[in-house]
Motif scaffolding. Sequence first.
Motif, PDB file in Angstrom:
ATOM      1  N   LYS A  99     -28.838  -5.276   7.274  1.00  0.00           N
ATOM      2  CA  LYS A  99     -28.121  -6.207   8.187  1.00  0.00           C
ATOM      3  C   LYS A  99     -26.215  -6.805   7.665  1.00  0.00           C
ATOM      4  CE  LYS A  99     -29.897  -8.661  11.451  1.00  0.00           C
ATOM      5  NZ  LYS A  99     -30.521 -10.192  11.713  1.00  0.00           N
ATOM      6  N   PHE A 102     -24.371  -3.296   7.040  1.00  0.00           N
ATOM      7  CA  PHE A 102     -23.251  -3.316   8.606  1.00  0.00           C
ATOM      8  C   PHE A 102     -22.233  -4.390   9.076  1.00  0.00           C
ATOM      9  CE2 PHE A 102     -25.340  -0.017   9.485  1.00  0.00           C
ATOM     10  CZ  PHE A 102     -25.450   0.900  10.064  1.00  0.00           C
ATOM     11  N   LEU A 140     -27.571  -6.424  16.856  1.00  0.00           N
ATOM     12  CA  LEU A 140     -28.041  -6.429  15.887  1.00  0.00           C
ATOM     13  C   LEU A 140     -28.857  -7.987  14.874  1.00  0.00           C
ATOM     14  CD1 LEU A 140     -28.182  -4.583  13.321  1.00  0.00           C
ATOM     15  CD2 LEU A 140     -26.041  -5.856  12.531  1.00  0.00           C
ATOM     16  N   SER A 250     -21.960   0.893   4.934  1.00  0.00           N
ATOM     17  CA  SER A 250     -22.995   0.567   5.985  1.00  0.00           C
ATOM     18  C   SER A 250     -23.583   1.737   5.867  1.00  0.00           C
ATOM     19  CB  SER A 250     -21.927  -0.053   7.601  1.00  0.00           C
ATOM     20  OG  SER A 250     -21.469   1.684   8.002  1.00  0.00           O
ATOM     21  N   CYS A 251     -23.982   2.786   6.290  1.00  0.00           N
ATOM     22  CA  CYS A 251     -25.251   3.774   6.412  1.00  0.00           C
ATOM     23  C   CYS A 251     -26.148   4.134   5.057  1.00  0.00           C
ATOM     24  CB  CYS A 251     -25.095   4.859   6.828  1.00  0.00           C
ATOM     25  SG  CYS A 251     -24.473   5.290   8.574  1.00  0.00           S
ATOM     26  N   VAL A 254     -27.819   0.534   4.644  1.00  0.00           N
ATOM     27  CA  VAL A 254     -29.563   0.865   5.218  1.00  0.00           C
ATOM     28  C   VAL A 254     -30.695   1.499   5.170  1.00  0.00           C
ATOM     29  CG1 VAL A 254     -30.168   1.294   8.145  1.00  0.00           C
ATOM     30  CG2 VAL A 254     -27.898   0.339   7.392  1.00  0.00           C
ATOM     31  N   CYS A 273     -26.982  -0.966  15.089  1.00  0.00           N
ATOM     32  CA  CYS A 273     -26.130  -0.826  14.041  1.00  0.00           C
ATOM     33  C   CYS A 273     -25.720   0.458  14.507  1.00  0.00           C
ATOM     34  CB  CYS A 273     -27.225  -0.046  12.691  1.00  0.00           C
ATOM     35  SG  CYS A 273     -27.475  -1.335  12.252  1.00  0.00           S
TER      36      CYS A 273
END
Length: 297
Positions: A99, A102, A140, A250-251, A254, A273
Amino acid sequence: MKPKNAVMLLLTSLIWGTAFVAQSVGMDFLEPFTFNGVRSFIGGVTLLPCIWLLEKMNGKPEVDGTRKDLIQGGIACGLLLFAASSLQQMGIQYTTAGKAGFITAFYIVFVPVLGIFLKKAAGWKVWMSVFLALIGLYFLCIKEGFSIGKGDIMIFACALVFAVHILVIDYYSPKVDGVKMSCIQFFVCGIASLPFMFLTETPQIGNILDARMPILYAGVMSCGVAYTLQILGQKHANPAIASLLLSMESCFSVLSGWIILGETLSAREGIGCVLMFVAIILAQLPDKREKLKNGQT
């Protein structure tokens, strides 16, 4: 874009994304200002040989600005980096690495919005991105009872400060050596952390040594290596494509949180997301006028 440039930029986003895990693990041993202070000094020291190596390979870069511009830019960026990284490090105590990754990436939407105040017009894609990102942020972060965690608020504020940080870099980077300015900003960030570290926390050498692996990763890899790779990777690369590759951070945050820390996202958070990532991509795509300006079809 040459394949090696794409690999460099993807590796940069991978390092930055996995650095959220290092920050999360580091909080098991150290308090926020101590972690960021030590990390920043390590990052600054790491860039010193990088500066020497780049000058040896390519010679001293030709810049239009003066030494005063370099120092001013380094100090301004360092103070903003201190504020943003402190908010991020404090916020990551109360939320997951995924989180945090993102929400931090939300700065990519903030940048063009703040650019309006600098008389830079924003097209429909920007406003659509903001709309999608806000919906994604809602899914989110907003929990049952319309509550939002204090960690999410801190990370959101961090993203806003990072957006200002990017705009300041955009102003100074054409004038000065970007790697040298980055080196200065890390030392400034480290120095700014010292009073907060000693007044509000209890730094201990033993704890720093216990957290040596996440600190070294965040300092050497995230600050030093990744920044240098970004500079080299973006050379002669289409900025739109480069920014898309970097937004993969960001990917990776996660995925690394899931693989390394065993973190999971609910279906609701997963939708958030996806929406935020779509907004991030849409905000960076050049519009038709820019394509025509660059002679593209």
